[in-house]
Design an enzyme around this catalytic site. Structure first.
Site, short mmCIF file in Angstrom:
data_model
loop_
_atom_site.label_atom_id
_atom_site.label_comp_id
_atom_site.label_asym_id
_atom_site.label_seq_id
_atom_site.Cartn_x
_atom_site.Cartn_y
_atom_site.Cartn_z
N HIS A 94 -8.23 14.93 0.97
CA HIS A 94 -7.36 13.76 0.78
C HIS A 94 -7.42 13.30 -0.67
O HIS A 94 -8.30 13.71 -1.43
CB HIS A 94 -7.79 12.62 1.70
CG HIS A 94 -7.38 12.81 3.14
ND1 HIS A 94 -8.07 13.61 4.01
CD2 HIS A 94 -6.33 12.32 3.84
CE1 HIS A 94 -7.47 13.60 5.20
NE2 HIS A 94 -6.41 12.82 5.11
N MET A 127 1.06 3.69 2.20
CA MET A 127 1.71 3.87 3.51
C MET A 127 2.65 2.71 3.81
O MET A 127 3.75 2.90 4.34
CB MET A 127 0.65 3.98 4.61
CG MET A 127 -0.08 5.30 4.63
SD MET A 127 0.98 6.65 5.19
CE MET A 127 0.97 6.35 6.96
N GLY A 157 0.83 -1.21 0.00
CA GLY A 157 0.00 0.00 0.00
C GLY A 157 0.87 1.26 0.00
O GLY A 157 2.08 1.20 0.18
N LYS A 173 -8.99 7.43 -0.89
CA LYS A 173 -9.25 7.26 0.55
C LYS A 173 -10.65 6.68 0.74
O LYS A 173 -11.63 7.18 0.17
CB LYS A 173 -9.11 8.60 1.27
CG LYS A 173 -9.25 8.46 2.77
CD LYS A 173 -8.77 9.71 3.49
CE LYS A 173 -8.98 9.60 5.00
NZ LYS A 173 -8.25 8.47 5.60
N ARG A 205 -2.37 -10.23 1.61
CA ARG A 205 -3.40 -11.25 1.32
C ARG A 205 -3.20 -11.93 -0.03
O ARG A 205 -3.75 -13.00 -0.26
CB ARG A 205 -4.79 -10.60 1.38
CG ARG A 205 -4.98 -9.50 0.36
CD ARG A 205 -6.40 -8.99 0.37
NE ARG A 205 -6.55 -7.76 -0.37
CZ ARG A 205 -7.69 -7.23 -0.72
NH1 ARG A 205 -8.81 -7.84 -0.38
NH2 ARG A 205 -7.75 -6.10 -1.39
N ALA A 215 -2.88 5.69 15.86
CA ALA A 215 -2.64 7.11 15.57
C ALA A 215 -3.37 7.50 14.29
O ALA A 215 -2.97 7.07 13.20
CB ALA A 215 -1.14 7.36 15.42
N PRO A 216 -4.43 8.30 14.40
CA PRO A 216 -5.12 8.73 13.18
C PRO A 216 -4.21 9.54 12.26
O PRO A 216 -4.46 9.61 11.06
CB PRO A 216 -6.26 9.62 13.71
CG PRO A 216 -6.44 9.20 15.12
CD PRO A 216 -5.09 8.76 15.62
#
Ligand code: NAP
EC number: 1.17.1.8
Length: 264
Positions: free
Chosen positions: A153, A14, A12, A157, A36, A123-124
Site C-alpha cells: 500500500h 477515499m 481524504g 496507510k 473535524r 467492507a475491508p
C-alpha cells in the site's frame, strides 16, 4: 426517491472519490459531510465541489440537524467505530470503508445493528476484483496448505497488515485444514524477516509512495506456485463497491462484514 447520504472524511483520498460518486449518481443526495476541521462551512468552501452540503464536525449534531439514510465512513478506526455506533443508534445505515476494527468491535457493531434492525456494511475492500481475489483464495486454500500474503500500500496507510489481508486470512482459515508453514529454524532467521504471523499464516506488509492497494496471495506446493494477485491503481476502483453498498445496506437488518457476503 433519492438516498440521503452523509460522508465522513470528505477531504481524504477515499472521501474525495465518495463525494464525486454521490455527486454523479442521480439517486444519491449528499445531506452533509463530517469534517473535524471545518465545522459550519459548506462543502464547496473546503473542496472543489458544486454540492451545497453543510459541514459538521460532530456526528451527533449532524444527525439531529439533517435527514440521512446512510453514513459513508472513510476516516480512521477509532473515529469510524464511534461514528458507526452512533449512526446505528439514530437508525442511519453505516457503510464503512475504514479499516482496522478489532474483532470485539465488529461483534459489538453486529449486536447493535441487529438490536436496532438497522443494516450496516463494513467492507475491508470495496474493489470487486479484490473481493474476487479473496473468494478465489478461499477456494484455493482447500487444496494448498502453504500460503503467504504480500500486501502493498501507499506509505500513508496507518494500519498493517491491511484490512484486506486480515479478511483474506479469515476467509482462508475457514477452510484451511493444516496451519503448518514452511520449515523455520528460528536461530537462522532475522526477527521480522518472515513477516507477521496472523492465525498461523505469514503476511508481509510493504508501504511505499506511488502505490495504492495491491495484494498477492501465494500458494506453494511441490513443484508449483499459484499466485492470486489484485491491484487497485486508482481509488475510483473502490467506488462501484461503495455504490453497491449504499444501495444494498438499506435492505439489511444486520452487519455484513465483507462484500463477498452480498455478491451472488
Ligand atoms: P486519508 O486520505 O488519510 O483520509 C482520512 C480522512 O479521515 C481525512 O479526511 C481525515 O481528515 C479524516 N480524519 C483523520 N483523523 C480523524 C479524526 N481523528 N477525526 C475525524 N476525522 C479524521 O485516508 P484514505 O486513504 O482516504 O483512507 C480512509 C480509510 O479508508 C482508511 O481506514 C483506509 O484504510 C480505508 N480504505 C478502505 C478501502 C476499502 O475499499 N474499504 C480502500 C482504501 C482505503 P484530516 O485531514 O482532518 O486528518
Amino acid at each position: 426517491m433519492s438516498i440521503k447520504v452523509i460522508i465522513a472524511g470528505p477531504r481524504g483520498k477515499m472521501g474525495r472519490e465518495a463525494v464525486k460518486l454521490v455527486e454523479k449518481e442521480a439517486n444519491f443526495q449528499l445531506s452533509a459531510v463530517l469534517d473535524r476541521k471545518h465545522d459550519g462551512k459548506q462543502l464547496r468552501d473546503i473542496m472543489d465541489s458544486h454540492e451545497t452540503a453543510p459541514v459538521y464536525s460532530d456526528l451527533g449534531t449532524c444527525l439531529q440537524s439533517v435527514e440521512a439514510d446512510v453514513l459513508i465512513d472513510l476516516t480512521v478506526p477509532e473515529v469510524g467505530y464511534t461514528h458507526t455506533k452512533m449512526a446505528l443508534e439514530y437508525g442511519v445505515c453505516p457503510v464503512v470503508g475504514t479499516t482496522g476494527f478489532s474483532q470485539e468491535q465488529l461483534i459489538e457493531i453486529k449486536e447493535l445493528s441487529e438490536a436496532r434492525k438497522t443494516g450496516c456494511i463494513i467492507a475491508p475492500n470495496f474493489a470487486l476484483g479484490a473481493v474476487l481475489m479473496m473468494k478465489f483464495s478461499k477456494m484455493a486454500a482447500k487444496y494448498f496448505d502453504d500460503v503467504e500474503i504480500i500486501e502493498m500500500h501507499h506509505d500513508q496507510k496507518l494500519d498493517a497488515p491491511s484490512g484486506t489481508a486480515i479478511k483474506t486470512i479469515e476467509m482462508i482459515s475457514d477452510v484451511r485444514k493444516s496451519k503448518k508453514q514452511g520449515h523455520e529454524d528460528e536461530k537462522e532467521i532475522l526477527p521480522g524477516s518472515r513477516g507477521a504471523e496472523v492465525d498461523g499464516l505469514r503476511v508481509h506488509s510493504v508501504r511505499l509512495p506511488g502505490m495504492v492497494a495491491h495484494q498477492q496471495v501465494m500458494f506453494g506446493s511441490t513443484g508449483q506456485l499459484l499466485t492470486l494477485k489484485h491491484d487497485s491503481f486508482h481509488r475510483e476502483s473502490f467506488m462501484s463497491g461503495v455504490k453497491f453498498s449504499v444501495e444494498s445496506v438499506l435492505k439489511l437488518e444486520t452487519l455484513v462484514y465483507g462484500l463477498e457476503n452480498l455478491l451472488d
